[in-house]
Design a protein around this motif. Structure first.
Motif, PDB file in Angstrom:
ATOM      1  N   UNK A  99       2.068  -4.517   4.689  1.00  0.00           N
ATOM      2  CA  UNK A  99       0.889  -4.431   3.823  1.00  0.00           C
ATOM      3  C   UNK A  99       0.240  -5.824   3.735  1.00  0.00           C
ATOM      4  N   UNK A 100      -1.025  -5.901   4.143  1.00  0.00           N
ATOM      5  CA  UNK A 100      -1.800  -7.124   3.946  1.00  0.00           C
ATOM      6  C   UNK A 100      -2.610  -6.913   2.668  1.00  0.00           C
ATOM      7  N   UNK A 101      -2.146  -7.469   1.571  1.00  0.00           N
ATOM      8  CA  UNK A 101      -2.720  -7.226   0.242  1.00  0.00           C
ATOM      9  C   UNK A 101      -3.741  -8.295  -0.100  1.00  0.00           C
ATOM     10  N   UNK A 102      -5.007  -8.011   0.219  1.00  0.00           N
ATOM     11  CA  UNK A 102      -6.084  -8.960  -0.065  1.00  0.00           C
ATOM     12  C   UNK A 102      -6.981  -8.468  -1.202  1.00  0.00           C
ATOM     13  N   UNK A 103      -6.760  -7.216  -1.655  1.00  0.00           N
ATOM     14  CA  UNK A 103      -7.636  -6.626  -2.657  1.00  0.00           C
ATOM     15  C   UNK A 103      -7.071  -6.697  -4.056  1.00  0.00           C
ATOM     16  N   UNK A 104      -7.492  -5.708  -4.867  1.00  0.00           N
ATOM     17  CA  UNK A 104      -7.154  -5.739  -6.288  1.00  0.00           C
ATOM     18  C   UNK A 104      -6.007  -4.808  -6.649  1.00  0.00           C
ATOM     19  N   UNK A 105      -5.427  -4.091  -5.700  1.00  0.00           N
ATOM     20  CA  UNK A 105      -4.366  -3.125  -6.009  1.00  0.00           C
ATOM     21  C   UNK A 105      -3.081  -3.823  -6.417  1.00  0.00           C
ATOM     22  N   UNK A 144       3.894   0.747  10.817  1.00  0.00           N
ATOM     23  CA  UNK A 144       2.586   0.982  10.202  1.00  0.00           C
ATOM     24  C   UNK A 144       2.077  -0.305   9.559  1.00  0.00           C
ATOM     25  N   UNK A 145       0.759  -0.488   9.626  1.00  0.00           N
ATOM     26  CA  UNK A 145       0.139  -1.636   8.963  1.00  0.00           C
ATOM     27  C   UNK A 145      -0.978  -1.133   8.059  1.00  0.00           C
ATOM     28  N   UNK A 146      -0.910  -1.541   6.794  1.00  0.00           N
ATOM     29  CA  UNK A 146      -1.948  -1.204   5.823  1.00  0.00           C
ATOM     30  C   UNK A 146      -2.663  -2.497   5.460  1.00  0.00           C
ATOM     31  N   UNK A 147      -3.960  -2.534   5.730  1.00  0.00           N
ATOM     32  CA  UNK A 147      -4.738  -3.736   5.441  1.00  0.00           C
ATOM     33  C   UNK A 147      -5.709  -3.428   4.305  1.00  0.00           C
TER      34      UNK A 147
END
Length: 494
Positions: free
Chosen positions: A9-15, A52-55
């Protein structure tokens, strides 16, 4: 389905990814690696096997999409999921270049993401199976015409079932019975035998009668191939690992995960590669060439050799520990000359097979032709017999039987020589007692059996129903020599 998949997971947002990953880990047993930057995500790709990759995109940049664009080039096997704020616009051209599997909008819910991840893994597995099965059927079946029914793809070939293997001899029955017992296990198997005896055919029968039959059976010939190429073929490689490595290669071990890999001519691999293979058999570890990542695969190994591995171990040409690792079951395919009773059914089977393949209408093969074929040794074994039958089918006329006229000169000469030997052995003396007649007959039978088994006394004794000591006594009693091709027992019957 893979329930232990690793998700990057590439977590760049607000989640808030803490509760999300905790919920999905408990529900699906996924392993999550959460990165806060693209560079951190790239480092994670080097240290773990990612499925799997989640961006997750930030509201004011396109770093998340750029990461997926680069990921498609660097790790094309990883499925890509894009998460963005609701108002984010992505062009169709950009989405196509990144090959996004699914778009999701914030706010993100665990149930929603869990369903997407599960479906993505299913699609990934189905694509892998489809790719491997398509390659396998291309090899086995050849190109399909437009009129071929779809069910042809899912019909198991007749020759891959033990009950359809063509033989009539007790020797082959014993081998197949043991192979049928070995098939349901996950133990590795060694199949030894001369070239052309049907080792790969037996390996296929084992695979398709095992619990692994729904997964691929992949074949690699280990003879005449460099260590570097063999390492790449089996373990895979990363792009740029060596000259000519222009793209990542999965490798047969990973491609056959859950299935079987058949390694032919295992006796030809180098000592250094034997170490790599031993490591895989012990731990199931796969490390692609040029990669620092170690992966695990569940693959059954069936190895074949046309040279006795035990003798190579004694000569220190093959590692003893690898030999014992491979030898969960040890099967020996007998040469055709030691099971001559199989020649007739095999010949009839090959006539039908090649007549159908070439669209010929052949009525069969005559008894005289079968008799001449049965009298030959066939040093090339079943493969040589099949090539001879293929030639005979090509020479025969439609609507007729295959006769001795269609036999090759080599086979005719070999069968005529065998007939001379047989007639010589059949000569009975005159003016002798009944006891001497019986002794002469016994001598003839013992000699013929020894000749059939190339003077292998253990096999000849088994064929005659004697102990080895009993056979040795017969040999001494009748003064039999390896040079004997006819009668002669020290009683001057010449």
């Amino acid at each position: 389905m893979n329930h232990t998949a690793t998700v990057l997971v590439l977590a760049l947002g607000a989640s808030d990814w803490g509760p999300i990953t905790k919920t999905l880990t408990n529900r699906y047993s996924y392993r999550f690696i959460v990165a806060k930057s693209a560079s951190e995500a790239r480092n994670a790709l080097q240290s773990a096997q990612i499925e799997l990759a989640v961006s997750e995109e930030s509201a004011d940049s396109s770093e998340g999409m750029n990461f997926l664009l680069n990921l498609r080039t660097s790790n094309p096997d990883i499925l890509r999921i894009y998460v963005a704020p609701l108002a984010t616009a992505v062009s169709a051209d950009t989405a196509a270049k990144a090959a996004i599997y699914q778009f999701l909008h914030e706010p993100l819910y665990p149930d929603q993401l869990g369903l997407v991840l599960m479906r993505a893994l299913e699609a990934q597995e189905l694509a892998r199976r489809h790719r491997l099965l398509a390659r396998e059927f291309k090899v086995q079946q050849g190109p399909l015409s437009a009129n071929d029914h779809a069910s042809t793809l899912f019909r198991r070939p007749e020759s891959q079932r033990f009950e359809k293997l063509v033989y009539a001899s007790d020797r082959m029955a014993q081998v197949c019975n043991l192979a049928a017992q070995a098939a349901p296990t996950s133990l590795p198997i060694v199949i030894e035998g001369e070239t052309g005896t049907g080792k790969e055919l037996l390996a296929r029968a084992i695979h398709y009668n095992s619990d692994r039959r729904a997964s691929p059976l992949l074949v690699q010939n280990c003879g005449g191939i460099s260590d570097e190429m063999l390492q790449s073929e089996l373990f895979g490689h990363k792009r740029g690992a060596f000259t000519g490595a222009v793209a990542d290669r999965l490798g047969l071990f990973r491609a056959a995960d859950g299935g079987t890999v058949f390694l032919d001519e295992i006796s030809e691999v180098s000592p250094s590669f034997q170490v790599s293979l031993l490591r895989f058999l012990q731990e199931g570890e796969v490390k692609p060439v040029g990669s620092d990542t170690v992966m695990h695969c569940d693959v059954r190994i069936i190895a074949a050799s046309n040279r006795p591995l035990k003798e190579l171990v004694a000569k220190r040409e093959f590692r003893q520990d690898l030999y014992f690792r491979l030898k969960g079951f040890d099967l020996e395919m007998p040469p055709l000359r030691e099971r001559s009773e199989d020649i007739e059914p095999l010949a009839e089977f090959f006539v039908g097979k090649h007549a159908e393949a070439t669209g010929r209408k052949i009525l069969g093969i005559t008894a005289d032709a079968l008799s001449k074929l049965s009298a030959c040794d066939f040093p090339g074994n079943v493969r040589e017999l099949e090539n001879e039958i293929r030639r005979m089918v090509a020479l025969a006329k439609d609507g007729e039987f295959i006769t001795t006229r269609n036999l090759s000169p080599t086979i005719l000469a070999a069968s005529n020589l065998a007939k001379v030997h047989e007639e010589t052995v059949m000569i009975l003396p005159t003016g002798v007692t009944l006891k001497e007649h019986f002794e002469h007959l016994e001598r003839r039978i013992v000699l013929k059996t020894l000749l059939t088994h190339r003077w292998n006394q253990s096999r000849a004794a088994a064929a005659l129903g004697l102990s080895r000591v009993g056979l040795v006594n017969k040999i001494k009693r009748y003064n039999l020599l390896r040079s004997d091709q006819g009668v002669g027992n020290g009683t001057n019957w010449r």
